[in-house]
Design a protein around this motif. Structure first.
Motif, short mmCIF file in Angstrom:
data_model
loop_
_atom_site.label_atom_id
_atom_site.label_comp_id
_atom_site.label_asym_id
_atom_site.label_seq_id
_atom_site.Cartn_x
_atom_site.Cartn_y
_atom_site.Cartn_z
N GLU A 286 39.82 33.80 46.45
CA GLU A 286 41.10 34.28 46.99
C GLU A 286 42.15 34.51 45.90
O GLU A 286 43.26 34.94 46.20
CB GLU A 286 41.64 33.30 48.03
CG GLU A 286 40.77 33.18 49.27
CD GLU A 286 41.35 32.22 50.29
OE1 GLU A 286 42.52 31.82 50.11
OE2 GLU A 286 40.64 31.87 51.25
N PRO A 288 43.77 36.55 43.00
CA PRO A 288 43.67 37.94 42.55
C PRO A 288 43.77 38.12 41.04
O PRO A 288 43.20 39.05 40.48
CB PRO A 288 44.86 38.62 43.24
CG PRO A 288 45.87 37.52 43.41
CD PRO A 288 45.08 36.26 43.62
N PRO A 472 40.01 34.82 39.29
CA PRO A 472 39.15 35.27 40.37
C PRO A 472 37.69 34.84 40.14
O PRO A 472 37.21 34.85 39.01
CB PRO A 472 39.28 36.80 40.32
CG PRO A 472 40.49 37.07 39.48
CD PRO A 472 40.60 35.93 38.53
#
Length: 551
Positions: A286, A288, A472
């Motif tokens: 989750e 980024p 990420p």
């Protein structure tokens, strides 16, 4: 019930009220100025024979209102292995039935009295403490007496009914489930490193699923019996009250609280510094973008002497100087290679402070984005701050102090409450606004650039450094190592970095003064004490004087 953040800032009253937050700070040598800070003459303190502590202050800032807080030196670090999460669970159970308010009668009673659950009535559990808050009206004497009875119930009269425990188990597990996002998943990997694998790292207040789903009520009651006791508790009362009357009511209500025999020793846990660097890489699906964080740790100490207070003032100045320099350089940078960057001094649980540099580079700019942010810190290390920068910050702070001193009778009760919490839970001192104002006003002008640089260099020279890279999950194979970070730092240190120059010069705000207009109409609305002006250029101005502040 409130979520408890891992990072906290402590501060004396001026720091809280003026918005200047600071941590505790590194230990310093005792000198002649290690004189203990005086106590605020407006604060009534006392300790009952059973060890129960109380703090009372009259504050008429909010008429017919008082803040009641019960502070307990009880948190998740005290949990046994089969109790992980039960400090927080006990906090919930104090709202689910006590001696004088069984089942849900407490919430029902308070809502009828105008106290809102969540917004007014609440509690929070952390590693080292649990605090209950209850603001109530004082225009009805029975409300104050019942409010103190509620505090007494919270201190040692929870029913802890087995059926209610089973009902609350689902509530706690749902609260834990809602917190299971990327931040929680990553913090469970980074906190053991940040907390140096101390007891704090193994006692997160939310607890463990396997304990919360299977514990027996006897484990909860054992925790309550061991730790909810008067020698670990304090009542804080601040508001529109008669101090003498409240003191007598406290003595009547709390003197017969009992300490367990034998009483388990309440150990003090710390985060031991190791003198080593630590690196941790965490990824999550989750997240980024990649972030890089460097934390330079130092031991913390308590603000209770003139010497420690003076050192805290230097950290106030350093913190603001770092923030101002960041803003100044950001305004000059045509092409920032990071989305965000922050640097400042803060405090950590376990009597540790840290200088924290956090950078979120733009996509594809990990190296250059980090170097750009670190270069700013390296520039300060080499050249320090300018005399003009320091003078501007001093002026700003002294202006805030002056304003706070003027408004000392307008300070909300919760500001005092937070200060007295620090007194009880952390051993800080409350000297009062007049003393703080006079001390800062007398000592701040003499603080030098050399002293500020010395504070910064103490952190930057620390051997206890944590580097955390979070990114990420899809980029895990190509993410950074400690070697990457050190290589980039060495490259920056090898650069010829120019000293900071402030290009903004004082000048005339308006080269050509606008032509003056006229007030063409003036109206007074007497019922509202509002004056409305109509100007010749069509502008409407509405004026209303207030007495909320002295100026």
């Amino acid at each position: 019930m409130k979520k408890q953040h891992i990072m906290i800032a402590t501060g004396l009253l001026f720091s809280v009220y003026t918005g200047i937050t600071r941590p505790a700070f590194g230990q310093i040598k005792k000198t002649a100025s290690a004189k203990l800070l005086p106590s605020d003459p407006e604060l009534r303190t006392g300790k009952l024979a059973n060890g129960f502590t109380y703090y009372i202050r009259r504050n008429e800032q909010t008429k017919n209102r008082v803040e009641l807080y019960l502070a307990c030196k009880v948190g998740s670090v005290l949990e046994d292995d089969d109790q992980q999460g039960l400090a927080h669970f006990v906090e919930h159970m104090n709202f689910n039935g006590t001696k004088h308010f069984p089942k849900n009668e407490l919430v029902d009673y308070l809502q009828k009295a105008g106290v809102r659950f969540g917004a007014d009535l609440n509690a929070v559990t952390s590693f080292d403490e649990t605090v209950y808050q209850l603001p109530i009206p004082t225009n009805d004497p029975s409300l104050l007496k019942n409010g103190l009875m509620i505090m007494r119930d919270w201190a040692q009269e929870a029913i802890l009914d087995s059926l209610e425990i089973e009902k609350e188990r689902g509530v706690i597990l749902e609260e834990e489930r809602l917190g299971k996002g990327a931040r929680d998943r990553m913090s469970r990997q980074t906190l053991p490193v940040l907390l140096n694998h101390s007891r704090f790292a193994n006692r997160l207040p939310i607890g463990k699923d396997e304990v919360l789903t299977t514990f027996k009520p006897a484990a909860l009651r054992r925790f309550y019996h061991d730790w909810y006791r008067p020698d670990l508790q304090a009542l804080i009362v601040v508001g529109d009250v008669d101090v003498n009357e409240v003191e007598q009511l406290i003595k009547l209500q709390f003197s017969d609280l009992k300490n367990p025999k034998p009483a388990r020793p309440r150990l003090t846990y710390t985060v031991p510094l190791t003198g080593k660097e630590q690196f941790v890489l965490v990824t999550d699906k989750e997240v980024p973008l990649t972030s890089i964080e460097m934390m330079f740790k130092r031991p913390a100490s308590v603000v209770n002497t003139e010497a420690t207070y003076l050192e805290a003032m230097k950290i106030d100045l350093l913190t603001q100087l770092l923030a101002n320099r960041k803003s100044a350089e950001a305004s000059k940078e045509n092409n920032p290679l990071f989305i965000n960057s922050n640097v400042g001094v803060t405090s950590l649980f376990g009597k540790v402070n840290l200088l924290d540099l956090a950078v979120v580079p733009k996509a594809g700019q990990l190296k250059e984005g980090f170097k750009q942010a670190f270069r700013s810190l390296e520039r300060i290390k080499r050249f320090g701050f300018t005399a003009e920068e320091l003078e501007n910050v001093k002026k700003m702070m002294l202006s805030s102090l002056e304003e706070g001193y003027k408004q000392q009778h307008q300070i909300p009760s919760k500001v005092y409450v937070k200060q007295y919490q620090n007194m009880f839970l952390n051993g800080e001192t409350a000297p009062g606004i007049p003393w703080e104002y006079q001390f800062r006003k007398a000592n701040m002008p003499a603080i030098t650039l050399k002293e500020i640089s010395a504070v910064l260099n103490k952190y930057l020279s620390s051997k206890d450094v944590d580097i955390i890279v979070a990114g990420p999950e899809k980029d895990k194979a190509s993410l950074l190592t400690a070697q990457h970070i050190h290589q980039w730092i060495d490259e920056v240190k090898g650069e010829k970095i120019p000293a900071f120059t402030d290009d903004t010069k004082a000048g005339i705000l308006l080269a050509i003064k606008p032509q003056a207009g006229k007030v063409v109409k003036k109206e007074l609305t007497a019922a509202l004490n509002v004056t409305t002006l109509r100007l010749s250029n069509g502008l409407t101005v509405i004026l209303k004087p207030t007495t909320f502040k002295k100026d």
